[in-house]
Design a protein around this motif. Structure first.
Motif, PDB file in Angstrom:
ATOM      1  N   LEU A 184      48.190  45.270  41.047  1.00 45.85           N
ATOM      2  CA  LEU A 184      47.720  46.183  40.017  1.00 45.85           C
ATOM      3  C   LEU A 184      46.581  47.026  40.574  1.00 45.85           C
ATOM      4  CD1 LEU A 184      47.567  43.795  36.920  1.00 45.85           C
ATOM      5  CD2 LEU A 184      49.349  45.466  37.458  1.00 45.85           C
ATOM      6  N   GLU A 185      46.463  48.228  40.055  1.00 43.63           N
ATOM      7  CA  GLU A 185      45.367  49.094  40.462  1.00 43.63           C
ATOM      8  C   GLU A 185      44.069  48.611  39.837  1.00 43.63           C
ATOM      9  OE1 GLU A 185      44.087  53.830  40.115  1.00 43.63           O
ATOM     10  OE2 GLU A 185      46.125  53.176  39.593  1.00 43.63           O
ATOM     11  N   VAL A 186      43.011  48.554  40.628  1.00 40.16           N
ATOM     12  CA  VAL A 186      41.707  48.140  40.105  1.00 40.16           C
ATOM     13  C   VAL A 186      41.193  49.207  39.146  1.00 40.16           C
ATOM     14  CG1 VAL A 186      39.339  47.505  40.681  1.00 40.16           C
ATOM     15  CG2 VAL A 186      41.195  46.894  42.230  1.00 40.16           C
ATOM     16  N   PRO A 187      40.801  48.833  37.924  1.00 38.65           N
ATOM     17  CA  PRO A 187      40.246  49.833  36.991  1.00 38.65           C
ATOM     18  C   PRO A 187      38.984  50.459  37.568  1.00 38.65           C
ATOM     19  CG  PRO A 187      40.732  47.753  35.880  1.00 38.65           C
ATOM     20  CD  PRO A 187      40.842  47.489  37.350  1.00 38.65           C
ATOM     21  N   SER A 189      42.197  32.636  26.846  1.00 36.26           N
ATOM     22  CA  SER A 189      43.370  32.028  27.470  1.00 36.26           C
ATOM     23  C   SER A 189      43.332  32.400  28.942  1.00 36.26           C
ATOM     24  CB  SER A 189      44.667  32.523  26.817  1.00 36.26           C
ATOM     25  OG  SER A 189      44.771  33.935  26.879  1.00 36.26           O
ATOM     26  N   ARG A 190      44.003  31.608  29.758  1.00 32.82           N
ATOM     27  CA  ARG A 190      43.932  31.829  31.203  1.00 32.82           C
ATOM     28  C   ARG A 190      45.337  31.776  31.796  1.00 32.82           C
ATOM     29  NH1 ARG A 190      39.623  31.164  34.979  1.00 32.82           N
ATOM     30  NH2 ARG A 190      38.292  30.313  33.324  1.00 32.82           N
ATOM     31  N   TRP A 191      45.760  32.878  32.395  1.00 31.59           N
ATOM     32  CA  TRP A 191      47.032  32.894  33.108  1.00 31.59           C
ATOM     33  C   TRP A 191      46.832  33.193  34.594  1.00 31.59           C
ATOM     34  CZ3 TRP A 191      48.369  37.621  35.355  1.00 31.59           C
ATOM     35  CH2 TRP A 191      47.736  38.763  34.862  1.00 31.59           C
ATOM     36  N   CYS A 192      45.581  33.438  34.964  1.00 32.21           N
ATOM     37  CA  CYS A 192      45.211  33.697  36.348  1.00 32.21           C
ATOM     38  C   CYS A 192      43.958  32.873  36.624  1.00 32.21           C
ATOM     39  CB  CYS A 192      44.948  35.183  36.550  1.00 32.21           C
ATOM     40  SG  CYS A 192      44.532  35.654  38.235  1.00 32.21           S
ATOM     41  N   PRO A 193      43.888  32.110  37.717  1.00 35.05           N
ATOM     42  CA  PRO A 193      42.733  31.231  37.948  1.00 35.05           C
ATOM     43  C   PRO A 193      41.399  31.954  38.001  1.00 35.05           C
ATOM     44  CG  PRO A 193      44.530  30.706  39.454  1.00 35.05           C
ATOM     45  CD  PRO A 193      44.910  31.983  38.774  1.00 35.05           C
ATOM     46  N   GLU A 194      41.407  33.220  38.393  1.00 33.26           N
ATOM     47  CA  GLU A 194      40.153  33.936  38.622  1.00 33.26           C
ATOM     48  C   GLU A 194      39.496  34.482  37.365  1.00 33.26           C
ATOM     49  OE1 GLU A 194      42.044  33.187  42.236  1.00 33.26           O
ATOM     50  OE2 GLU A 194      42.893  34.302  40.537  1.00 33.26           O
ATOM     51  N   PHE A 195      40.236  34.676  36.298  1.00 30.97           N
ATOM     52  CA  PHE A 195      39.628  35.258  35.099  1.00 30.97           C
ATOM     53  C   PHE A 195      40.304  34.749  33.840  1.00 30.97           C
ATOM     54  CE2 PHE A 195      42.929  38.368  36.290  1.00 30.97           C
ATOM     55  CZ  PHE A 195      43.595  38.533  35.083  1.00 30.97           C
ATOM     56  N   ILE A 196      39.642  34.992  32.717  1.00 26.77           N
ATOM     57  CA  ILE A 196      40.217  34.655  31.416  1.00 26.77           C
ATOM     58  C   ILE A 196      40.466  35.925  30.611  1.00 26.77           C
ATOM     59  CG2 ILE A 196      39.193  32.373  31.283  1.00 26.77           C
ATOM     60  CD1 ILE A 196      37.044  33.556  29.400  1.00 26.77           C
ATOM     61  N   ASP A 197      41.459  35.874  29.756  1.00 25.56           N
ATOM     62  CA  ASP A 197      41.658  36.906  28.739  1.00 25.56           C
ATOM     63  C   ASP A 197      40.880  36.497  27.506  1.00 25.56           C
ATOM     64  OD1 ASP A 197      43.416  38.275  30.367  1.00 25.56           O
ATOM     65  OD2 ASP A 197      45.223  37.555  29.347  1.00 25.56           O
ATOM     66  N   PHE A 202      43.236  41.790  41.904  1.00 29.45           N
ATOM     67  CA  PHE A 202      44.125  42.888  41.533  1.00 29.45           C
ATOM     68  C   PHE A 202      45.146  43.176  42.632  1.00 29.45           C
ATOM     69  CE2 PHE A 202      41.137  43.490  38.154  1.00 29.45           C
ATOM     70  CZ  PHE A 202      41.848  44.144  37.163  1.00 29.45           C
ATOM     71  N   LYS A 203      44.743  42.962  43.883  1.00 35.26           N
ATOM     72  CA  LYS A 203      45.693  43.132  44.987  1.00 35.26           C
ATOM     73  C   LYS A 203      46.797  42.094  44.902  1.00 35.26           C
ATOM     74  CE  LYS A 203      45.983  43.396  50.047  1.00 35.26           C
ATOM     75  NZ  LYS A 203      45.236  43.335  51.325  1.00 35.26           N
ATOM     76  N   LEU A 204      46.415  40.850  44.587  1.00 33.71           N
ATOM     77  CA  LEU A 204      47.401  39.783  44.450  1.00 33.71           C
ATOM     78  C   LEU A 204      48.386  40.080  43.334  1.00 33.71           C
ATOM     79  CD1 LEU A 204      48.307  36.899  45.312  1.00 33.71           C
ATOM     80  CD2 LEU A 204      46.746  36.015  43.569  1.00 33.71           C
ATOM     81  N   SER A 219      33.229  46.290  34.712  1.00 30.62           N
ATOM     82  CA  SER A 219      31.778  46.462  34.826  1.00 30.62           C
ATOM     83  C   SER A 219      31.274  46.394  36.260  1.00 30.62           C
ATOM     84  CB  SER A 219      31.058  45.404  33.981  1.00 30.62           C
ATOM     85  OG  SER A 219      31.341  44.094  34.465  1.00 30.62           O
ATOM     86  N   ASP A 220      31.999  45.705  37.137  1.00 34.15           N
ATOM     87  CA  ASP A 220      31.552  45.549  38.518  1.00 34.15           C
ATOM     88  C   ASP A 220      32.756  45.212  39.391  1.00 34.15           C
ATOM     89  OD1 ASP A 220      29.878  45.337  40.719  1.00 34.15           O
ATOM     90  OD2 ASP A 220      29.367  43.244  40.317  1.00 34.15           O
ATOM     91  N   ILE A 221      32.915  45.911  40.491  1.00 35.27           N
ATOM     92  CA  ILE A 221      34.033  45.657  41.391  1.00 35.27           C
ATOM     93  C   ILE A 221      33.531  44.836  42.578  1.00 35.27           C
ATOM     94  CG2 ILE A 221      35.819  46.662  42.852  1.00 35.27           C
ATOM     95  CD1 ILE A 221      35.815  49.101  41.043  1.00 35.27           C
ATOM     96  N   THR A 222      33.820  43.549  42.549  1.00 40.89           N
ATOM     97  CA  THR A 222      33.428  42.638  43.620  1.00 40.89           C
ATOM     98  C   THR A 222      34.624  42.365  44.528  1.00 40.89           C
ATOM     99  OG1 THR A 222      34.032  40.675  42.343  1.00 40.89           O
ATOM    100  CG2 THR A 222      31.788  41.543  42.042  1.00 40.89           C
ATOM    101  N   ASP A 223      34.377  41.632  45.601  1.00 39.16           N
ATOM    102  CA  ASP A 223      35.477  41.257  46.490  1.00 39.16           C
ATOM    103  C   ASP A 223      36.521  40.418  45.756  1.00 39.16           C
ATOM    104  OD1 ASP A 223      34.269  42.591  48.572  1.00 39.16           O
ATOM    105  OD2 ASP A 223      33.394  40.791  49.477  1.00 39.16           O
ATOM    106  N   ASP A 224      36.057  39.523  44.875  1.00 37.67           N
ATOM    107  CA  ASP A 224      36.981  38.685  44.104  1.00 37.67           C
ATOM    108  C   ASP A 224      37.854  39.536  43.182  1.00 37.67           C
ATOM    109  OD1 ASP A 224      36.100  36.370  45.283  1.00 37.67           O
ATOM    110  OD2 ASP A 224      34.765  35.803  43.639  1.00 37.67           O
ATOM    111  N   VAL A 225      37.244  40.528  42.568  1.00 33.06           N
ATOM    112  CA  VAL A 225      37.998  41.418  41.681  1.00 33.06           C
ATOM    113  C   VAL A 225      39.062  42.171  42.476  1.00 33.06           C
ATOM    114  CG1 VAL A 225      37.845  43.521  40.300  1.00 33.06           C
ATOM    115  CG2 VAL A 225      36.166  41.689  39.974  1.00 33.06           C
ATOM    116  N   THR A 226      38.660  42.732  43.596  1.00 35.64           N
ATOM    117  CA  THR A 226      39.597  43.488  44.426  1.00 35.64           C
ATOM    118  C   THR A 226      40.750  42.613  44.900  1.00 35.64           C
ATOM    119  OG1 THR A 226      37.807  44.941  45.181  1.00 35.64           O
ATOM    120  CG2 THR A 226      39.815  44.894  46.509  1.00 35.64           C
ATOM    121  N   ALA A 227      40.428  41.391  45.333  1.00 34.26           N
ATOM    122  CA  ALA A 227      41.460  40.471  45.822  1.00 34.26           C
ATOM    123  C   ALA A 227      42.424  40.081  44.711  1.00 34.26           C
ATOM    124  CB  ALA A 227      40.809  39.230  46.420  1.00 34.26           C
TER     125      ALA A 227
END
Length: 263
Positions: free
Chosen positions: A132-135, A174-182, A127-129, A117-125
C-alpha cells in the motif's frame, strides 16, 4: 453436503482474497467470483482498508464495499450510503495524550482522505509489506478539524489496552496486522456493515457466507450463516468460524465454496 440457500458472500481482503504471502488473488478465486456472479449471488468486500485502498477490486464485479471495518459502506456503483465517525472528544483526548505523554504514529482515515502523523521506518516497512502507498504525513492536530472514520495506532498490545480503556473510551480496537491496531467508534464492526447490506438487498444473516482471517473478522464470521476462516487465521478467528479452509495460495476460497456446494 446439501447446498444452503446462500445469496451473498462477504470477503476480507488481506490474507483472504489476497494471499498472505503472494499478495495476489489466485486464479481459482477469480473463477469462483465469476461463478458466484453467474449464479446471482452477491459478492461484497469487507475490509479494514479505506475505499480508496479497496476499489482496485471493483473490476471483479463486487456489489458493494464494507470499509473501515464497517464505518463506511459503498455500493457497487461507488456511492457511499452509510458512515459512522469517531467521537470528537476521543480525538481530542488522543491528541492530548500524544502531545503530553507519549508520541507514536497514528494513521487518520477521514471522509476526505487519509494521512499519518509520523512516517517512521516501521510505518514504511508495514505499508511496503501490505503493498500500500504510505499516506502523506500531516500533524495529528488536523484530525480535530475533520470527521474521522478510523484510526490506525502503531502500538503494541499493552499500549492498546491502556489507550482503549483510558483515552479512546468511546472506541474499540481490532488487530489484523501485528504492527498496528484499527480503532473505530464503539459498536462499529464488519457486522454493522453486513447489516447495512442485508437491509439494502433484503437479505438475512442466514443467507450469508463470509471469509476472513483477522481479528477484525470475528464478528463477521459469527454473524454469517456460514463463517469460513482461512488456514492462516489466528486461533481466536478459527474458533469463531464454522469451517477452516486452506490458505489463499492453496485455493482456500475455491475449496470452501465447493465443499459447501455454493459453486
Amino acid at each position: 453436503m446439501l447446498n444452503p440457500n446462500i445469496k451473498v458472500v462477504f470477503f476480507d481482503i488481506d490474507g483472504t482474497l489476497l494471499g498472505l504471502k503472494s499478495k495476489v488473488i489466485p486464479d481459482s478465486t477469480v473463477e469462483a467470483l465469476a461463478l458466484l456472479k453467474a449464479k446471482g449471488i452477491k459478492i461484497i468486500i469487507s475490509t479494514g482498508r479505506s475505499y480508496e485502498h479497496a476499489k482496485f477490486l471493483a473490476p471483479y464485479g463486487f456489489d458493494g464495499f464494507i470499509t473501515f471495518n464497517g464505518s463506511y459502506c459503498v455500493d457497487g456503483g461507488g456511492q457511499s450510503f452509510f458512515r459512522h465517525t469517531i467521537d470528537v472528544d476521543d480525538i481530542q483526548l488522543l491528541y492530548d495524550h500524544l502531545t503530553t505523554i507519549e508520541s507514536f504514529p497514528v494513521g487518520v482515515m477521514t471522509t476526505e482522505g487519509s494521512f499519518i502523523s509520523d512516517i517512521t521506518d516501521d510505518v514504511t516497512a508495514t505499508f511496503k509489506l501490505l503493498k500500500l502507498e504510505v499516506p502523506h504525513a500531516k500533524p495529528f492536530v488536523s484530525a480535530l478539524e475533520t470527521e474521522v472514520l478510523q484510526l490506525n495506532l502503531f502500538v503494541d498490545e499493552n499500549k492498546e489496552l491502556h489507550l482503549i480503556n483510558n483515552v479512546l473510551r468511546n472506541c474499540e480496537s481490532s488487530r489484523w496486522c501485528p504492527e498496528f491496531i484499527d480503532v473505530n467508534a464503539r459498536g462499529i464492526s464488519k457486522q454493522i456493515g453486513m447489516e447495512q447490506f442485508f437491509a439494502r438487498y433484503g437479505l438475512t444473516a442466514a443467507e450469508a457466507m463470509a471469509f476472513g482471517d483477522g481479528g477484525n473478522d470475528i464478528q463477521m464470521l459469527r454473524t454469517a450463516g456460514i463463517g469460513i476462516a482461512m488456514a492462516n487465521a489466528g486461533d481466536n478467528v478459527k474458533a469463531a468460524a464454522d469451517f477452516v479452509t486452506d490458505t489463499t495460495e492453496e485455493n482456500g476460497i475455491w475449496n470452501a465454496l465447493t465443499r459447501y456446494e455454493i459453486i
